[in-house]
Scaffold this motif. Structure first.
Motif, PDB file in Angstrom:
ATOM      1  N   GLY A   1      39.303  50.720  -8.859  1.00 15.09           N
ATOM      2  CA  GLY A   1      38.241  51.709  -8.989  1.00 15.09           C
ATOM      3  C   GLY A   1      38.735  53.028  -9.555  1.00 15.09           C
ATOM      4  N   GLY A   2      39.885  53.492  -9.071  1.00 20.69           N
ATOM      5  CA  GLY A   2      40.445  54.738  -9.574  1.00 20.69           C
ATOM      6  C   GLY A   2      40.871  54.630 -11.031  1.00 20.69           C
ATOM      7  N   THR A   3      41.471  53.514 -11.390  1.00 17.38           N
ATOM      8  CA  THR A   3      41.916  53.321 -12.772  1.00 17.38           C
ATOM      9  C   THR A   3      40.723  53.246 -13.714  1.00 17.38           C
ATOM     10  N   ASN A   4      39.638  52.641 -13.251  1.00 15.96           N
ATOM     11  CA  ASN A   4      38.431  52.602 -14.075  1.00 15.96           C
ATOM     12  C   ASN A   4      37.844  53.991 -14.291  1.00 15.96           C
ATOM     13  N   GLU A   5      38.053  54.892 -13.322  1.00 18.32           N
ATOM     14  CA  GLU A   5      37.634  56.282 -13.524  1.00 18.32           C
ATOM     15  C   GLU A   5      38.383  56.912 -14.707  1.00 18.32           C
ATOM     16  N   VAL A   6      39.659  56.570 -14.846  1.00 18.46           N
ATOM     17  CA  VAL A   6      40.453  57.102 -15.958  1.00 18.46           C
ATOM     18  C   VAL A   6      39.962  56.521 -17.281  1.00 18.46           C
ATOM     19  N   TRP A   7      39.737  55.210 -17.309  1.00 19.84           N
ATOM     20  CA  TRP A   7      39.213  54.595 -18.546  1.00 19.84           C
ATOM     21  C   TRP A   7      37.877  55.231 -18.928  1.00 19.84           C
ATOM     22  N   SER A   8      37.026  55.482 -17.953  1.00 25.37           N
ATOM     23  CA  SER A   8      35.727  56.102 -18.228  1.00 25.37           C
ATOM     24  C   SER A   8      35.889  57.505 -18.791  1.00 25.37           C
ATOM     25  N   ALA A   9      36.823  58.279 -18.216  1.00 29.85           N
ATOM     26  CA  ALA A   9      37.050  59.643 -18.698  1.00 29.85           C
ATOM     27  C   ALA A   9      37.618  59.640 -20.111  1.00 29.85           C
ATOM     28  N   MET A  10      38.431  58.630 -20.446  1.00 29.51           N
ATOM     29  CA  MET A  10      38.947  58.525 -21.817  1.00 29.51           C
ATOM     30  C   MET A  10      37.798  58.400 -22.818  1.00 29.51           C
ATOM     31  N   LYS A  11      36.767  57.664 -22.462  1.00 29.47           N
ATOM     32  CA  LYS A  11      35.623  57.480 -23.364  1.00 29.47           C
ATOM     33  C   LYS A  11      34.899  58.793 -23.591  1.00 29.47           C
ATOM     34  N   ARG A  12      35.106  59.751 -22.681  1.00 29.84           N
ATOM     35  CA  ARG A  12      34.464  61.067 -22.825  1.00 29.84           C
ATOM     36  C   ARG A  12      35.423  62.112 -23.388  1.00 29.84           C
ATOM     37  N   GLY A  13      36.585  61.635 -23.869  1.00 29.35           N
ATOM     38  CA  GLY A  13      37.473  62.541 -24.586  1.00 29.35           C
ATOM     39  C   GLY A  13      38.758  62.909 -23.898  1.00 29.35           C
ATOM     40  N   LEU A  14      39.006  62.391 -22.714  1.00 29.50           N
ATOM     41  CA  LEU A  14      40.246  62.717 -22.021  1.00 29.50           C
ATOM     42  C   LEU A  14      41.424  61.987 -22.663  1.00 29.50           C
ATOM     43  N   SER A  15      42.489  62.719 -22.961  1.00 26.31           N
ATOM     44  CA  SER A  15      43.728  62.104 -23.439  1.00 26.31           C
ATOM     45  C   SER A  15      44.520  61.640 -22.227  1.00 26.31           C
ATOM     46  N   ALA A  16      44.664  60.326 -22.081  1.00 25.83           N
ATOM     47  CA  ALA A  16      45.303  59.798 -20.877  1.00 25.83           C
ATOM     48  C   ALA A  16      46.099  58.547 -21.189  1.00 25.83           C
ATOM     49  N   SER A  17      47.000  58.235 -20.275  1.00 26.44           N
ATOM     50  CA  SER A  17      47.802  57.019 -20.330  1.00 26.44           C
ATOM     51  C   SER A  17      47.906  56.484 -18.912  1.00 26.44           C
ATOM     52  N   ILE A  18      47.962  55.159 -18.788  1.00 35.00           N
ATOM     53  CA  ILE A  18      47.967  54.508 -17.485  1.00 35.00           C
ATOM     54  C   ILE A  18      49.232  53.672 -17.332  1.00 35.00           C
TER      55      ILE A  18
END
Length: 335
Positions: A146-163
């Motif tokens: 669930g937490g990791t999916n929050e990161v994937w979702s935020a990436m779609k809104r422009g967050l630069s992230a890596s998992i």
């Protein structure tokens, strides 16, 4: 220009090593730490700006994230026992709050420390970044998904992230793997339920190396990476080496997986009826993870980021066992 880095989970094993690396690299380091945590004085004395708060507190998260170029998100509830709502609030809600603040304040990169527990690893022979997530009605795995999916979702809104998906993380100072094995072996409570099961591990320094590459390399943006040293060793061999180090006979009893998992399930029910806050001797999550046969394929991290395990497994185990025997045995079991 000096980079400002926020480390969440700075009082934990992974987070504390991330803090040390960032300080060594000359960064200005902030840490979000729960009020009253015993590590706060030492963090401050090392030059870390401590924000006292909790990932469940959106306002504290926002204060911590504001002004940061990089966020290393290692905070998580990692137990295999406890109220499900706590796991949801910390592992899912806390990650959501971190992502929202990172988006709001234009953070340059978020590195999220997820887990190989997102995957149904104990039934698979190999896992990589394309393996589908698998919920299994277990608190830690399901909320890490669930937490990791929050990161994937935020990436779609422009967050630069890596998992990152670490396997078992070990090294001097760890309070989860080697100390708990040592405690059960010393008490003659350790037995096996999966013969010659591969033990996937990563030494803490190697994981930190990967995290820093994920934090700095353009190629890591919007990507995920398995984190494993990739060297072959069985769970039995790990237990044997622990037993030798602490001067105890190595475990030798093997029981059927199905029987052990059924007993673990019964113990969970009994402990919940009793309202016990202490974890049972066995949980189904622990049985599953210690019966894993999956090889974590780290070829993507090697090819994309040029990452290598600089500390070989034998050396990592040697360092960890040297540290372990300096710890008072009564302090081995802290979870």
């Amino acid at each position: 220009m000096t980079k400002t880095v926020l480390v969440t989970g700075a009082s934990g094993f992974i987070g504390s090593h991330l803090v040390k690396r960032c300080l060594r690299d000359g960064a200005r380091v902030k840490a979000l730490v729960r009020k009253g945590n015993a590590c706060i004085p030492s963090l401050r004395s090392s030059g870390v700006e401590v924000v006292e708060g909790d990932v469940r507190d959106a306002e504290a998260v926002d204060v911590a994230v504001r002004g940061c170029d990089l966020v290393l998100h290692a905070a998580a509830l990692t137990s295999d026992w406890g109220p499900m709502q706590d796991f949801i609030n910390i592992n899912v809600g806390g990650t959501r709050a971190i992502c929202e603040s990172a988006l709001r304040h234009g953070v340059g990169r978020l590195v999220h420390v997820s887990s190989f527990e997102c995957f149904d690893h104990h039934l698979l022979g190999r896992i990589d970044e394309e393996t589908p997530y698998m919920t299994r009605k277990q608190s830690y795995p399901d909320t890490k998904i669930g937490g990791t999916n929050e990161v994937w979702s935020a990436m779609k809104r422009g967050l630069s992230a890596s998992i990152l998906y670490p396997v078992w993380v070990y090294g001097p100072g760890d309070r989860t793997l080697f100390p708990l094995l040592a405690d059960t072996i010393r008490k003659r409570q350790m037995f096996y339920w999966s013969r010659n099961a591969p033990m996937s591990m990563i030494y803490i320094d190697n994981l930190v190396d990967l995290a820093m590459l994920a934090a700095s390399r353009p190629e890591a943006e919007a990507e995920a990476f398995m984190a494993c040293d990739g060297e072959a060793i069985t769970f039995e061999e790990v237990c044997r080496r622990v037993a030798v180090a602490i001067g105890s006979p190595p475990p030798s009893l093997h029981l059927p997986f199905g029987l052990v998992r059924a007993v673990a399930g019964a113990m969970e029910v009994a402990w919940r009826i009793a309202g016990s806050e202490k974890r049972p001797l066995l949980t189904r999550q622990a049985v599953d993870v210690l019966a894993s046969r999956a090889l974590a394929d780290v070829s993507k991290a090697r090819k994309t980021l040029g990452w290598r395990s600089e500390v070989p497994q034998d050396e990592g185990i040697r360092r960890t066992l040297e540290w372990l025997v300096t710890v008072e045995p009564s302090q081995w079991k802290v979870k």
